[in-house]
Structure formats: C-alpha cells, structure tokens
Design a protein around this motif. Structure first.
Motif, PDB file in Angstrom:
ATOM      1  N   VAL A  84       0.835  -1.206   0.000  1.00 16.09           N
ATOM      2  CA  VAL A  84       0.000   0.000   0.000  1.00 16.09           C
ATOM      3  C   VAL A  84       0.871   1.259   0.000  1.00 16.09           C
ATOM      4  CG1 VAL A  84      -1.722   1.308   1.296  1.00 16.09           C
ATOM      5  CG2 VAL A  84      -1.877  -1.177   1.165  1.00 16.09           C
ATOM      6  N   GLY A  85       0.494   2.224  -0.848  1.00 13.56           N
ATOM      7  CA  GLY A  85       1.225   3.489  -0.917  1.00 13.56           C
ATOM      8  C   GLY A  85       2.379   3.502  -1.896  1.00 13.56           C
ATOM      9  N   SER A  86       2.696   2.361  -2.484  1.00  6.39           N
ATOM     10  CA  SER A  86       3.812   2.283  -3.431  1.00  6.39           C
ATOM     11  C   SER A  86       3.332   2.611  -4.840  1.00  6.39           C
ATOM     12  CB  SER A  86       4.404   0.875  -3.412  1.00  6.39           C
ATOM     13  OG  SER A  86       3.463  -0.046  -3.956  1.00  6.39           O
ATOM     14  N   PRO A  87       4.257   2.961  -5.737  1.00  7.78           N
ATOM     15  CA  PRO A  87       3.872   3.137  -7.142  1.00  7.78           C
ATOM     16  C   PRO A  87       3.214   1.893  -7.722  1.00  7.78           C
ATOM     17  CG  PRO A  87       6.040   4.076  -6.755  1.00  7.78           C
ATOM     18  CD  PRO A  87       5.661   3.347  -5.499  1.00  7.78           C
ATOM     19  N   LEU A 107       4.419  -7.929  -9.046  1.00  7.62           N
ATOM     20  CA  LEU A 107       4.627  -7.993  -7.597  1.00  7.62           C
ATOM     21  C   LEU A 107       5.849  -8.838  -7.263  1.00  7.62           C
ATOM     22  CD1 LEU A 107       3.640  -7.257  -4.775  1.00  7.62           C
ATOM     23  CD2 LEU A 107       2.195  -9.285  -4.816  1.00  7.62           C
ATOM     24  N   LEU A 108       5.994  -9.962  -7.936  1.00  8.99           N
ATOM     25  CA  LEU A 108       7.154 -10.819  -7.700  1.00  8.99           C
ATOM     26  C   LEU A 108       8.462 -10.111  -8.050  1.00  8.99           C
ATOM     27  CD1 LEU A 108       5.643 -14.108  -9.128  1.00  8.99           C
ATOM     28  CD2 LEU A 108       6.346 -13.763  -6.757  1.00  8.99           C
ATOM     29  N   ALA A 109       8.429  -9.277  -9.078  1.00 12.16           N
ATOM     30  CA  ALA A 109       9.633  -8.576  -9.516  1.00 12.16           C
ATOM     31  C   ALA A 109       9.928  -7.328  -8.683  1.00 12.16           C
ATOM     32  CB  ALA A 109       9.502  -8.195 -10.994  1.00 12.16           C
ATOM     33  N   GLU A 110       8.880  -6.559  -8.356  1.00  8.74           N
ATOM     34  CA  GLU A 110       9.077  -5.272  -7.699  1.00  8.74           C
ATOM     35  C   GLU A 110       9.049  -5.333  -6.179  1.00  8.74           C
ATOM     36  OE1 GLU A 110       6.577  -2.165  -9.362  1.00  8.74           O
ATOM     37  OE2 GLU A 110       6.465  -3.277 -11.257  1.00  8.74           O
ATOM     38  N   HIS A 111       8.328  -6.309  -5.634  1.00  7.00           N
ATOM     39  CA  HIS A 111       8.232  -6.419  -4.175  1.00  7.00           C
ATOM     40  C   HIS A 111       8.407  -7.868  -3.715  1.00  7.00           C
ATOM     41  CE1 HIS A 111       7.151  -2.252  -3.373  1.00  7.00           C
ATOM     42  NE2 HIS A 111       6.431  -2.311  -4.479  1.00  7.00           N
ATOM     43  N   PRO A 112       9.518  -8.491  -4.117  1.00  7.49           N
ATOM     44  CA  PRO A 112       9.730  -9.880  -3.684  1.00  7.49           C
ATOM     45  C   PRO A 112       9.864 -10.001  -2.170  1.00  7.49           C
ATOM     46  CG  PRO A 112      11.745  -8.973  -4.619  1.00  7.49           C
ATOM     47  CD  PRO A 112      10.650  -7.991  -4.921  1.00  7.49           C
TER      48      PRO A 112
END
Length: 232
Positions: A84-87, A107-112
């Motif tokens: 939440v709150g991220s680009p 999501l797997l790539a940007e916020h693993p």
C-alpha cells in the motif's frame, strides 16, 4: 477436482488442503478466505485438523473482529502482500484492482520482499498445520499458494485449477455482496489485456525458478529446509 481436499469448517466457504499437490502432504498447508465468520464449531474443526498457526496476508486496516474467539494456542502472523502506498499499488489498483493474476509478475519482480516475508512466516510457523488467507482467499492467497506449490513441484495445470476453484466456492458470498460473477468479470479484464486467466498464471509459474527465486530474494537456507520439511 479437489480429490477430497475440501474442508468443511462452519462459517467459511473456501477452505481446502493443498496436500496431494506436488510434494505437499495432507495436513501441512490449508488456504482459505478470511476466517472472520468461523463459528465455534468451525474453529474447533480447524483445531482438530491440526491448525496451530494462521498467516494473515491482509493489511491491518482490512482486519475485522472474528465473530467468535479463536482457540487458545493458535498463533497469528501478519504478512501483508499488498504494498500500500507504493507506485506498484497505485498503478495496479487502477489497472486490475489487484483482483486478477495480471499483477503477479510485477509484484514478484518489484516487491519480492513481501512474498519472502509470507513464505518465511509459513516456514517458521508453529509445528502443525498452517492456514494462510487474505480476504476472499483468491488473489493474495492465490499468489502465495502459487509460490509454495511451484516450490513443491506441482504441475502448472494443478496450480491453475486450484486457483480457479475459489471463484466457484465464493459464489454465495459474491451474491450476498451483490457483486456480479467474479470469474466472468476477471476473464473479461484479462481478455482486455490480450490473455486469459490460465495463460497469465501459467506464464507466471513458468517464470519462477525454484528455489532460486526464494534464496535470491532473501530466504535463508535454514528457512528453505524448514519449509520443505513442513511440506513432507
């Protein structure tokens, strides 16, 4: 087909054991919607099944009080999967409402780190069965199930079939909320991006090199060993 994996816990509709998929044994991992509505009998059934830990993938502001108290001795670990709150969150909330498998690769790539935290929570949970859930048990729960099942060596078609089961199981809840058929809605959404639910999920599964993805993003060897031991 669920091959007997479905569990009848009073108050919830979408409860099933992942045992029998890949190398996961029955009684190790259960996925479900938020257990908020479980009755005393429902919680008793979960305890009798061996559940000793619950991994909650929701953000804090989503959490509502349970209708009845949980059994003493059942631990809860929160591992939110929505950044939440991220680009990322702003982009995908507008694009698919975080309600389809389209956002899984991003999501797997940007916020693993969020995925790793959820996997770590499963690995370090109390001995016994682990339940993991989000709100409806479909998207965040579906992503964690996908990752765990991929690690366990489940076939892509098994993972896809398990994901799709939630739409059928949650139909009464969607009707209660006055929502349109969600599988139809999601199929239309992904079709607008030139793919299908099945193809999107299969591509995500195919892109995951296991256990390299987990170890390369911060899961320790000890946690990986504990996770694999929990599976088997």
């Amino acid at each position: 087909m669920t091959d007997g994996r479905e569990l009848l816990w009073d108050g919830c509709l979408n409860v099933r054991d992942l045992g029998g998929l890949g190398q996961i044994r029955p009684g190790a991992l259960v996925r479900m919607e938020a257990p908020t509505r479980l009755s005393e009998a429902g919680w008793a059934a979960a305890w009798a099944y061996g559940v000793r830990a619950v991994v909650d993938l929701r953000n804090a502001e989503e959490c509502e009080p349970d209708w009845v108290g949980r059994p003493v001795g059942m631990t809860v670990v929160r591992a939110p999967l929505d950044p939440v709150g991220s680009p990322f969150y702003e982009h995908w909330t507008k694009l698919d409402g975080l309600s389809s498998p389209l956002h899984y690769p991003a999501l797997l790539a940007e916020h693993p780190e969020l995925v790793i935290a959820a996997v770590r929570a499963v690995a370090r949970a109390e001995p016994g069965c682990v339940v993991f859930h989000c709100a409806g048990g479909k998207d965040r729960t579906g992503l964690l199930a996908l990752v765990l099942l991929a690690l366990a060596g489940a076939e892509a078609d098994e993972i896809v079939a398990d994901y799709l089961l939630t739409y059928e199981r949650m139909k009464p809840r969607y009707v209660e909320m006055g929502a349109r058929d969600q599988l139809t809605a999601v199929r239309e959404l992904v079709a607008g991006h030139g793919t299908t639910v099945e193809a999107s999920l299969t591509a995500t599964i195919g892109s995951l090199a296991m256990p390299s993805f987990l170890l390369g993003n911060g899961l320790s060897e000890a946690d990986l060993t504990a996770l694999q031991a929990r599976f088997t």
